[in-house]
Structures are given as C-alpha cells and as structure tokens.
Design a protein around this motif. Structure first.
Motif, mmCIF file in Angstrom:
data_model
loop_
_atom_site.group_PDB
_atom_site.id
_atom_site.type_symbol
_atom_site.label_atom_id
_atom_site.label_comp_id
_atom_site.label_asym_id
_atom_site.label_seq_id
_atom_site.Cartn_x
_atom_site.Cartn_y
_atom_site.Cartn_z
ATOM 1 N N ARG A 77 -2.863 13.103 -6.047
ATOM 2 C CA ARG A 77 -2.464 11.775 -6.023
ATOM 3 C C ARG A 77 -3.559 10.861 -5.774
ATOM 4 O O ARG A 77 -3.548 9.497 -6.418
ATOM 5 N N GLU A 78 -4.792 11.128 -5.466
ATOM 6 C CA GLU A 78 -5.847 10.264 -5.098
ATOM 7 C C GLU A 78 -6.385 9.711 -6.833
ATOM 8 O O GLU A 78 -6.713 8.724 -6.830
ATOM 9 N N HIS A 130 -3.988 7.649 -8.091
ATOM 10 C CA HIS A 130 -4.064 6.258 -7.742
ATOM 11 C C HIS A 130 -5.228 5.482 -8.143
ATOM 12 O O HIS A 130 -5.165 4.282 -8.577
ATOM 13 N N ASN A 143 -7.963 5.295 0.877
ATOM 14 C CA ASN A 143 -7.279 6.246 1.413
ATOM 15 C C ASN A 143 -5.882 6.100 0.908
ATOM 16 O O ASN A 143 -5.128 5.159 1.203
ATOM 17 N N VAL A 144 -5.504 7.135 0.251
ATOM 18 C CA VAL A 144 -4.158 7.100 -0.219
ATOM 19 C C VAL A 144 -3.393 8.386 0.286
ATOM 20 O O VAL A 144 -2.592 9.060 -0.569
ATOM 21 N N GLN A 145 -3.812 8.639 1.426
ATOM 22 C CA GLN A 145 -3.083 9.930 1.858
ATOM 23 C C GLN A 145 -1.397 9.434 2.258
ATOM 24 O O GLN A 145 -1.217 8.661 2.880
ATOM 25 N N PRO A 146 -0.514 10.368 1.987
ATOM 26 C CA PRO A 146 0.837 10.226 1.913
ATOM 27 C C PRO A 146 1.187 9.911 3.463
ATOM 28 O O PRO A 146 0.729 10.827 4.296
ATOM 29 N N SER A 174 0.707 4.260 -2.737
ATOM 30 C CA SER A 174 0.455 5.581 -2.380
ATOM 31 C C SER A 174 1.479 6.619 -3.453
ATOM 32 O O SER A 174 1.149 7.402 -3.572
ATOM 33 N N HIS A 175 2.682 5.921 -3.175
ATOM 34 C CA HIS A 175 3.961 6.710 -3.485
ATOM 35 C C HIS A 175 4.284 6.805 -4.994
ATOM 36 O O HIS A 175 5.106 7.346 -5.319
ATOM 37 N N ASN A 209 0.611 -1.309 0.012
ATOM 38 C CA ASN A 209 -0.007 -0.060 0.022
ATOM 39 C C ASN A 209 0.708 1.138 -0.069
ATOM 40 O O ASN A 209 0.380 2.251 -0.556
ATOM 41 N N ASN A 210 2.019 1.186 0.648
ATOM 42 C CA ASN A 210 2.808 2.213 0.675
ATOM 43 C C ASN A 210 3.282 2.560 -0.881
ATOM 44 O O ASN A 210 3.328 4.055 -1.222
#
Length: 343
Positions: free
Chosen positions: A315-316, A319, A329-332, A275-276, A271-272
């Motif tokens: 970002r969202e 993703h 939920n893709v908040q850094p 997200s990035h 998941n990390n």
C-alpha cells in the motif's frame, strides 16, 4: 454486429407515433457496442438514437433514464433521453424496454492523443463531482460495485462452471477480497464504469459527450479513477502476462501518476481516499476476474498475478508512486467500519 433484434420500418413508425419527433424517414443499425441493440432513426425533425435493452430490467433502464436526465440538467455532456407523448422516458416493445436519445455529433477515437486523454479525465472527475451522494430512485436495480456484489457474482460464476478449478479459484478470490479495506466513510456516487473508446465522442479534437451508461452504478467515487489508471507495463497484459516470472517487476507508474495528477486537479482526493485507492484499484481487478472467471488455470492466471504483484508492492509504495515519493503515513483506517462480504 451489435444488433440482436431486427426492427422493421413499420415497427419504427408505430414506436415514433408515441413521440413528437416528426415523421419517420429512415433507420440504420449502429454496429458499435456488444450488448444492447442500437439504431439511428431519421425523421423529418432530425436524427435520434433508439436504444433497445436486450438484457436489462425495467428498473435498471429507469436508473439510466433518471441519471441522464439529472446530468443534462447539470449541463454534463451526455445524450438526453427524450420523453413520449405520455411524459415517459422509457417505452417497451415486445416486453423489453427502450429509450430514444438525442443524437450527438462526434467521432469515436480509438487512440486519443494526450490532450484528448486529459479532457476525458477531466470529464470523469466532473461526473463524480456532480454525482457525489446522488442516488437515483432505481439504484437497487443496478449492480452497484462493492465487496458483497463482487463476492456474490464470483460465487455464481463458480457454481455455474462447477469444476475443481472453479472452486480453487473461488477460494483464492474470497481470500483476497477479504483483505480489502474499504471504510464506509469513503465517498460514493455514480461511476460510469466503461470508458471503452466507443463510449466517448470527440469533435474537432474536443471532448463532445460520454455515452452509454449501461454499466453506471452507485459505488465508490474513486472506482472510475481506478479503471483509468494502469500502473502495469504495457507488455504485461492478459495475453502476455505468462512471459513474466512470478516476482518480476511488472510496474510502470509514469502514466498512472499523470492520470491521478490530472484527475485530482478537478476532484481533489481526501487523505482517506488516497490511502484506499489501493483497495479500490484491487477491487476493480477482482471485478475483472469475475467477468473472465473461466479464463486461466486456478494456480496461476492474469488477475491473480496482478493482485500478487500489488501485494508484493504494498500500500505505501503504491501510494508513494501515485501521490509523491515523500514518505507519508498511509496506514489503513479501520475505526469507521469496513464494507463486509456476504458469508
């Protein structure tokens, strides 16, 4: 013409005298490639590739030698470096290093089909599986792609050009670089970083070998994936971007999402990483900006327009386009640290 240093028959006879590869019979320049000098060598034992490094330090070439030895031991499809009678894989000629590689039969396909593209993506993912956390002894002699190196190289380019335009571009560059979030927890390993068609060999429609690890380095494992995805419209390119108005849609994620899906079949992303990927993809664009720093007006240029489009997209949305439309939920994550830039 890729040959920058000429060699004679006698010079190759002398070089081959340090190897047990048979007697020299012929040589032929390899015209593909733009940086290093390459020749096909024919001996009584077969065909080999002589690679002469025009602009690489001994440490950088030893990195490549160590890496390709490691990959061959893992049965990864790439040419093996061959050692000389002293047990060394890297020689020198006129104070520049060289390696003699095994010759791999195959063709360079300028336009691989869908099946061949899938094979390439699979082999890229396998490369990252094999090299996760692998760090060759001479890693420090490579340009290892991270925020600090990106900033350093941009500053060097701006200083070299030394114009108001260059300073303005650098100011934009450093601001955008500071917005990237790349936690130290993101997995690292070796990425190839140059999937030009001349570096990929196919034979009878099947992937045969990945060659030329001249740009390979220790970086975020997702970096190769980032260079393979292209979520921009085919008509939005370095020579046509100015035909689009700022804010106009320039995205088509259909091919990029298929690339990500194929890649994650062979190397799932945590998941990390998911997200990035947004940040690593932007980092790959920033490195492109370094390579073409002289190109374009500081107020509006290709890489700046690409970054602006990604900023507007967010970002969202990036993703969701790559990993599925459902809301996630893709908040850094900032808690585990971020790679810093030199100040």
């Amino acid at each position: 013409m890729a040959v920058k240093t000429e060699f004679s028959k006698q010079q190759f006879i002398e070089i081959l005298s340090d190897y047990t590869l048979g007697d020299f019979t012929a040589f032929k320049p390899i015209t593909a490639g733009t940086v290093q000098t390459n020749f096909l060598l024919q001996t009584t034992q077969g065909t080999f590739v002589f690679r002469y490094y025009e602009n690489r330090s001994m440490g950088s070439v030893l990195f490549e030698s160590d890496l390709t030895q490691y990959l061959k031991k893992k049965r990864y499809p790439c040419p093996a470096p061959l050692k000389n009678s002293k047990g060394r894989y890297v020689g020198t000629h006129n104070e520049k290093p060289y390696i003699i590689f095994e010759f791999v039969e195959g063709q360079h396909l300028e336009n691989p089909d869908a099946a061949q593209t899938k094979q390439l993506i699979q082999k890229v993912a396998e490369l990252q599986n094999l090299t996760r956390n692998y760090k060759p002894r001479h890693t420090k002699y490579r340009w290892n792609y991270d925020l600090a190196l990106c900033q350093q190289l941009a500053r060097e380019e701006a200083d070299k050009i030394n114009t108001v335009q260059a300073k303005e571009k650098l100011a934009w560059f450093e601001h955008e670089l500071s917005q990237l979030i790349l936690p130290r927890s993101l997995p690292k390993g070796i990425c190839h970083c140059d999937f030009h068609f001349s570096n990929i060999l196919f034979q009878n429609g099947e992937f045969k070998a990945l060659i030329d690890f001249d740009d390979a380095n220790y970086t975020f494992l997702m970096y190769d994936l980032a260079t393979l995805i292209d979520p921009f419209l085919p008509s939005f390119d370095w020579n046509s971007w100015s035909h689009f108005k700022p804010g106009e849609n320039v995205f088509d994620f259909s091919a990029a999402s298929q690339t990500v899906m194929e890649y994650t079949r062979h190397r799932p992303l945590n998941n990390n990483e998911k997200s990035h990927l947004y940040d690593v993809f932007k980092l790959s664009i920033m490195f492109d900006c370094v390579w073409y720093f002289k190109r374009g007006d500081a107020k509006d240029f290709y890489e700046k327009r690409k970054i602006a489009a990604l900023n507007d997209l967010g970002r969202e949305h990036f993703h969701a386009e790559l990993f599925g439309k459902q809301k996630r939920n893709v908040q850094p994550k900032r808690g585990d640290g971020k790679e810093g830039c030199r100040s």
